[in-house]
Enzyme design. Structure first.
Site, PDB file in Angstrom:
ATOM      1  N   ARG A 136     -27.277 -34.723 -15.990  1.00  0.00           N
ATOM      2  CA  ARG A 136     -28.158 -33.746 -15.336  1.00  0.00           C
ATOM      3  C   ARG A 136     -27.602 -32.332 -15.480  1.00  0.00           C
ATOM      4  NH1 ARG A 136     -30.089 -37.691 -15.996  1.00  0.00           N
ATOM      5  NH2 ARG A 136     -31.108 -39.174 -14.578  1.00  0.00           N
TER       6      ARG A 136
ATOM      7  N   SER B 169     -35.320 -36.240  -6.660  1.00  0.00           N
ATOM      8  CA  SER B 169     -33.978 -36.574  -6.168  1.00  0.00           C
ATOM      9  C   SER B 169     -33.248 -35.287  -5.791  1.00  0.00           C
ATOM     10  CB  SER B 169     -33.190 -37.323  -7.240  1.00  0.00           C
ATOM     11  OG  SER B 169     -33.824 -38.547  -7.549  1.00  0.00           O
TER      12      SER B 169
ATOM     13  N   GLU C 272     -29.216 -31.342  -6.652  1.00  0.00           N
ATOM     14  CA  GLU C 272     -29.733 -31.284  -8.014  1.00  0.00           C
ATOM     15  C   GLU C 272     -30.636 -30.077  -8.245  1.00  0.00           C
ATOM     16  OE1 GLU C 272     -32.447 -34.070 -10.973  1.00  0.00           O
ATOM     17  OE2 GLU C 272     -30.932 -35.011  -9.704  1.00  0.00           O
TER      18      GLU C 272
END
Length: 368
Positions: A162, A251, A358
């Protein structure tokens, strides 16, 4: 509906107004808007799908450039592969749907992920055993430092979990509005997709089980796409206006990557996934942030039942999945940040593991 209100352009549906709002539909308009803002020293936020950011309730004191470029172009085709160039503003799930119709494999497991194509390389979007780095050839981007268009390959982008070199040029939790957008603004993305003949291997255990096939076996592309959409929908991860569990950034925390010794301190039933970054000689393990949250006492729907009086049900963990922070209809950005802070601190107290957000936080930060 004020066009410049960020709450109307982000999937969490929070965020105040922008000082200046510009919508662009061509690359020339985009690069000119960026260059003008940078030349004037104006804070800049480039926004497309708005699926991976939280913006302050006070809004953005600068120029928001709303990216509305579209287009999927085949730039080369061979017996094995098709090379496609996708405009940064093109809706990502529409690209996946197109690839399935065309019988091309490589991104079908990324079905249902909200946002634009240009955002996918920024955080190396991934799900169900696939991530964008596996199909990406290169991007074209506007380099704000050099004031010109550049081409960056997958190697140039230094992909991680990520993560990418682009994302690392954005402050991850910034109150400095000049750092709200990265050095490189993606203009288009080139992918190499495989001619599949309508079938593709399944590389993720949960997906294989849902498809009733063995890990590594093949399944029809249509079936893979629909099953991924069903799995994501069951977790509130497919945008639906009437479902407040989908009013989120997806998320909120990344799955933590820790040394094996840290993972060994957790109960045996805690999920662990093999992980090894290129160039990293230290063995590490990826943990499940959702499991850590749930087993630190933060269950689905935490925040709805008076657990924190100042939020009072306006924001909560999803009722479907503990990894998503959701707007129950009237939440502010600060409501979501408060829930995130409580959860992060609770996981740290219980497990000694620090969860990292995130989404990009703009004008706000989790409590200290």
């Amino acid at each position: 509906m004020p066009e410049n209100l960020l709450a109307h352009h982000t999937t969490a549906r929070v965020g105040g107004p922008a000082s200046t709002w510009i919508t662009v539909s061509t690359e020339d308009q985009l690069t000119a808007a960026i260059a003008d803002a940078d030349a004037a020293g104006t804070p800049l936020l480039v926004l497309a799908g708005g699926s991976n950011m939280l913006v302050s309730d006070a809004g953005f004191p600068g120029t928001v450039v709303h990216l509305a470029t579209e287009g999927i172009d085949v730039i080369e085709s061979t017996d094995e592969y098709v090379y496609v160039r996708i405009a940064a503003g093109h809706e990502w799930d529409a690209v996946v749907a197109w690839s399935v119709v065309e019988g091309l494999t490589g991104i079908e497991a990324l079905s249902g992920i909200p946002g634009s194509t240009g955002a996918t390389p920024v955080q190396n979007v991934g799900a169900y055993g696939a991530d964008i780095s596996k199909t990406l050839v290169s991007i074209r981007a506007w380099d704000r430092d050099a004031n010109r268009i550049v081409t960056l390959t997958g190697a140039d982008l230094e992909f991680g979990y990520r993560d990418s070199v682009i994302k690392r040029t954005i402050a991850s939790s910034t109150t400095n509005f000049h750092q709200a957008s990265p050095r490189w603004i993606v203009l288009s993305v080139d992918l190499r997709l495989t001619r599949a003949g309508q079938y593709a291997p399944v590389q993720y255990t949960q997906l294989a089980r849902a498809l009733n096939v063995g890990l590594g076996d093949t399944a029809h592309l249509d079936h893979i796409r629909q099953t991924v959409l069903d799995l994501r929908r069951s977790k509130g991860m497919v945008l639906e206006a009437q479902d407040h569990d989908t009013w989120s950034t997806g998320s909120f925390f990344t799955n933590p990557i820790v040394p094996i010794a840290v993972a060994d301190r957790l109960p045996d039933e805690a999920p662990r996934f093999a992980h090894h970054e290129a160039g990293d000689d230290t063995d590490s393990v990826k943990l499940s942030a959702a499991w850590l949250i749930d087993h630190a006492g933060f269950n689905r729907g935490f925040g709805l039942n008076g657990e924190t009086e100042s939020v009072n049900g306006r924001a909560s963990l999803s009722t479907k999945h503990t990894l998503a922070l959701t707007n129950r209809g009237t939440a502010s950005t600060q409501d979501l940040v408060q829930i995130a802070t409580i959860v992060r601190d609770g996981v740290a107290a219980k497990w000694g593991i620090h969860l990292v957000p995130e989404p990009v936080l703009i004008g706000v930060q989790l409590g200290s």
